[in-house]
Design a protein around this motif. Structure first.
Motif, PDB file in Angstrom:
ATOM      1  N   UNK A 199      -7.542 -22.591 -10.544  1.00  0.00           N
ATOM      2  CA  UNK A 199      -6.189 -22.828 -10.044  1.00  0.00           C
ATOM      3  C   UNK A 199      -5.664 -24.213 -10.390  1.00  0.00           C
ATOM      4  N   UNK A 200      -6.541 -25.103 -10.832  1.00  0.00           N
ATOM      5  CA  UNK A 200      -6.088 -26.441 -11.203  1.00  0.00           C
ATOM      6  C   UNK A 200      -5.296 -26.371 -12.509  1.00  0.00           C
ATOM      7  N   UNK A 201      -4.150 -27.023 -12.541  1.00  0.00           N
ATOM      8  CA  UNK A 201      -3.278 -26.954 -13.715  1.00  0.00           C
ATOM      9  C   UNK A 201      -3.976 -27.463 -14.968  1.00  0.00           C
ATOM     10  N   UNK A 202      -4.757 -28.539 -14.841  1.00  0.00           N
ATOM     11  CA  UNK A 202      -5.426 -29.112 -16.009  1.00  0.00           C
ATOM     12  C   UNK A 202      -6.496 -28.178 -16.550  1.00  0.00           C
ATOM     13  N   UNK A 203      -7.208 -27.499 -15.658  1.00  0.00           N
ATOM     14  CA  UNK A 203      -8.233 -26.549 -16.097  1.00  0.00           C
ATOM     15  C   UNK A 203      -7.573 -25.367 -16.806  1.00  0.00           C
ATOM     16  N   UNK A 204      -6.497 -24.867 -16.231  1.00  0.00           N
ATOM     17  CA  UNK A 204      -5.775 -23.756 -16.856  1.00  0.00           C
ATOM     18  C   UNK A 204      -5.243 -24.157 -18.224  1.00  0.00           C
ATOM     19  N   UNK A 205      -4.707 -25.376 -18.329  1.00  0.00           N
ATOM     20  CA  UNK A 205      -4.168 -25.843 -19.607  1.00  0.00           C
ATOM     21  C   UNK A 205      -5.278 -26.022 -20.638  1.00  0.00           C
ATOM     22  N   UNK A 206      -6.403 -26.562 -20.195  1.00  0.00           N
ATOM     23  CA  UNK A 206      -7.535 -26.745 -21.106  1.00  0.00           C
ATOM     24  C   UNK A 206      -8.026 -25.402 -21.620  1.00  0.00           C
ATOM     25  N   UNK A 207      -8.148 -24.430 -20.728  1.00  0.00           N
ATOM     26  CA  UNK A 207      -8.623 -23.111 -21.133  1.00  0.00           C
ATOM     27  C   UNK A 207      -7.623 -22.422 -22.046  1.00  0.00           C
ATOM     28  N   UNK A 208      -6.338 -22.574 -21.757  1.00  0.00           N
ATOM     29  CA  UNK A 208      -5.306 -21.941 -22.581  1.00  0.00           C
ATOM     30  C   UNK A 208      -5.311 -22.489 -24.003  1.00  0.00           C
ATOM     31  N   UNK A 209      -5.697 -23.754 -24.166  1.00  0.00           N
ATOM     32  CA  UNK A 209      -5.701 -24.367 -25.491  1.00  0.00           C
ATOM     33  C   UNK A 209      -7.062 -24.280 -26.169  1.00  0.00           C
ATOM     34  N   UNK A 210      -8.005 -23.671 -25.484  1.00  0.00           N
ATOM     35  CA  UNK A 210      -9.388 -23.641 -25.966  1.00  0.00           C
ATOM     36  C   UNK A 210      -9.539 -22.570 -27.040  1.00  0.00           C
ATOM     37  N   UNK A 211      -9.915 -22.944 -28.260  1.00  0.00           N
ATOM     38  CA  UNK A 211      -9.972 -21.979 -29.358  1.00  0.00           C
ATOM     39  C   UNK A 211     -11.284 -21.203 -29.375  1.00  0.00           C
ATOM     40  N   UNK A 212     -11.409 -20.233 -28.469  1.00  0.00           N
ATOM     41  CA  UNK A 212     -12.648 -19.468 -28.376  1.00  0.00           C
ATOM     42  C   UNK A 212     -12.999 -18.834 -29.719  1.00  0.00           C
ATOM     43  N   UNK A 213     -14.231 -19.043 -30.136  1.00  0.00           N
ATOM     44  CA  UNK A 213     -14.703 -18.445 -31.377  1.00  0.00           C
ATOM     45  C   UNK A 213     -16.204 -18.261 -31.304  1.00  0.00           C
ATOM     46  N   UNK A 214     -16.673 -17.125 -31.725  1.00  0.00           N
ATOM     47  CA  UNK A 214     -18.099 -16.898 -31.850  1.00  0.00           C
ATOM     48  C   UNK A 214     -18.481 -16.988 -33.318  1.00  0.00           C
ATOM     49  N   UNK A 215     -19.566 -17.690 -33.587  1.00  0.00           N
ATOM     50  CA  UNK A 215     -20.024 -17.814 -34.963  1.00  0.00           C
ATOM     51  C   UNK A 215     -20.562 -16.471 -35.433  1.00  0.00           C
ATOM     52  N   UNK A 216     -20.143 -16.070 -36.615  1.00  0.00           N
ATOM     53  CA  UNK A 216     -20.620 -14.809 -37.184  1.00  0.00           C
ATOM     54  C   UNK A 216     -22.124 -14.884 -37.429  1.00  0.00           C
ATOM     55  N   UNK A 217     -22.773 -13.749 -37.315  1.00  0.00           N
ATOM     56  CA  UNK A 217     -24.236 -13.711 -37.456  1.00  0.00           C
ATOM     57  C   UNK A 217     -24.694 -14.305 -38.781  1.00  0.00           C
ATOM     58  N   UNK A 218     -23.945 -14.047 -39.845  1.00  0.00           N
ATOM     59  CA  UNK A 218     -24.358 -14.555 -41.157  1.00  0.00           C
ATOM     60  C   UNK A 218     -24.199 -16.071 -41.287  1.00  0.00           C
ATOM     61  N   UNK A 219     -23.420 -16.676 -40.365  1.00  0.00           N
ATOM     62  CA  UNK A 219     -23.221 -18.126 -40.405  1.00  0.00           C
ATOM     63  C   UNK A 219     -24.077 -18.866 -39.384  1.00  0.00           C
ATOM     64  N   UNK A 220     -24.745 -18.114 -38.530  1.00  0.00           N
ATOM     65  CA  UNK A 220     -25.409 -18.754 -37.401  1.00  0.00           C
ATOM     66  C   UNK A 220     -26.671 -19.508 -37.807  1.00  0.00           C
ATOM     67  N   UNK A 221     -27.253 -19.145 -38.935  1.00  0.00           N
ATOM     68  CA  UNK A 221     -28.510 -19.748 -39.332  1.00  0.00           C
ATOM     69  C   UNK A 221     -28.468 -21.255 -39.474  1.00  0.00           C
ATOM     70  N   UNK A 222     -27.317 -21.807 -39.830  1.00  0.00           N
ATOM     71  CA  UNK A 222     -27.240 -23.257 -40.046  1.00  0.00           C
ATOM     72  C   UNK A 222     -27.456 -24.029 -38.755  1.00  0.00           C
TER      73      UNK A 222
END
Length: 234
Positions: A199-222
Motif C-alpha cells: 500500500x505504500x506509494x513508493x513500493x507500488x511505484x518501484x514495483x510498477x517500474x520493475x522490469x521483471x524478466x526471467x533469464x532463458x534456460x539457454x542463457x542461464x549457464x553464464x
C-alpha cells in the motif's frame, strides 16, 4: 560535505541493476526518498557484469551498484541502503534502539533470508537437474525464516519498530514466495505486513517500474559454476 555528511548540492544517482530482489530493494528506497536517479540495466545473461569496466565499479561483479554525481560508488545492496538512509537522514529508526533493530533485521535479511531464498529459487526453479535434498533443505529453511518474520511482526508493525530500510530489504525477497515453496498467506502477521508494504506509494511505484524478466534456460549457464578465472582480464 557539510557537518552531517550531506553533499552541499543534491546528488544525481545512477543505479546499475538487473531485475532481482537486491536491485528492487534499492529502487524502493530511491522512491521513498524522492531522489533524482536513473537506472542502468546490466545484462547478466550476456556476462556484462564480468567485464573489466564493471569490475571497476564492483570487484565482486554483481548488481546492484550505486554511483552518485558526488563521486560515490557503493556496491552490496545492504551497504547501499545504509549509505542512502544515512546520507539523507531517513528510514534508519526514530531513536538509537530502533536503529539497532533496523540494522539487526537488515543484516538478518542479508545473511539469512537472501542467501537461503536465493538457493530455494535456484533449486526449485532454475537448476538444470532436480536435487531432492537441496530442494527440501532450502524450502524448509525458507519456511523457518518466514516463521521468524511472522513472530517478529506479531509484536511490532515494522521490523525495526518504525518503517525502515529493513522492511525495504525484506519485502522483495517475498515477492516470489512460490519460488521458495512458500505462501505468505500461511503467516498471518507477515501477510498483514506484506499488504501494508504494497500500500505504500513508493513500493507500488518501484514495483510498477520493475522490469521483471526471467533469464532463458539457454542463457542461464553464464551465472552458474563461475570460478576465479572470470576475474582475469579478457
Amino acid at each position: 560535505m557539510n557537518e552531517h555528511n550531506q553533499p552541499s548540492t543534491p546528488a544525481h544517482y545512477v543505479l546499475h541493476y538487473y531485475p532481482s530482489p537486491n536491485s528492487l530493494k534499492v529502487i524502493i528506497l530511491l522512491q521513498e526518498l524522492g531522489l533524482d536517479w536513473e537506472g542502468r540495466y546490466v545484462d547478466l545473461a550476456t556476462g556484462e557484469q564480468l567485464t573489466q569496466t564493471f569490475a571497476v565499479l564492483n570487484p565482486n561483479r554483481k548488481v546492484p551498484v550505486l554511483e552518485s554525481s558526488n563521486g560515490d560508488v557503493v556496491f552490496e545492496s545492504g551497504a547501499i541502503l545504509e549509505f542512502l538512509a544515512q546520507r539523507h537522514g531517513a528510514f534508519m529508526g526514530a531513536n538509537e534502539a530502533e536503529r539497532w533493530q533496523c540494522k539487526q533485521w537488515l543484516y538478518w535479511q542479508m545473511s539469512a533470508l537472501g542467501p537461503i531464498g536465493g538457493q530455494a529459487h535456484h533449486f526449485n526453479k532454475f537448476a538444470p537437474e532436480k536435487v531432492p535434498y537441496a530442494i527440501r533443505r532450502y524450502t524448509d529453511e525458507s519456511n523457518r525464516l518466514y516463521g521468524v518474520l511472522n513472530e517478529r511482526l506479531s509484536q511490532v508493525p515494522w521490523l525495526g519498530g518504525s518503517y525502515s530500510i529493513a522492511d525495504m530489504a525484506v519485502w522483495p525477497w517475498l515477492v516470489h514466495a512460490d519460488w521458495q515453496g512458500q505462501s505468505v498467506s500461511d503467516f498471518p502477521a507477515l501477510a498483514a505486513w506484506y499488504d501494508a508494504m504494497q500500500l505504500r506509494a513508493a513500493v507500488a511505484a518501484a514495483w510498477a517500474s520493475y522490469p521483471t524478466r526471467e533469464i532463458a534456460a539457454e542463457d542461464y549457464g553464464i551465472l552458474l559454476n563461475q570460478r576465479a578465472d572470470v576475474l582475469k582480464p579478457g
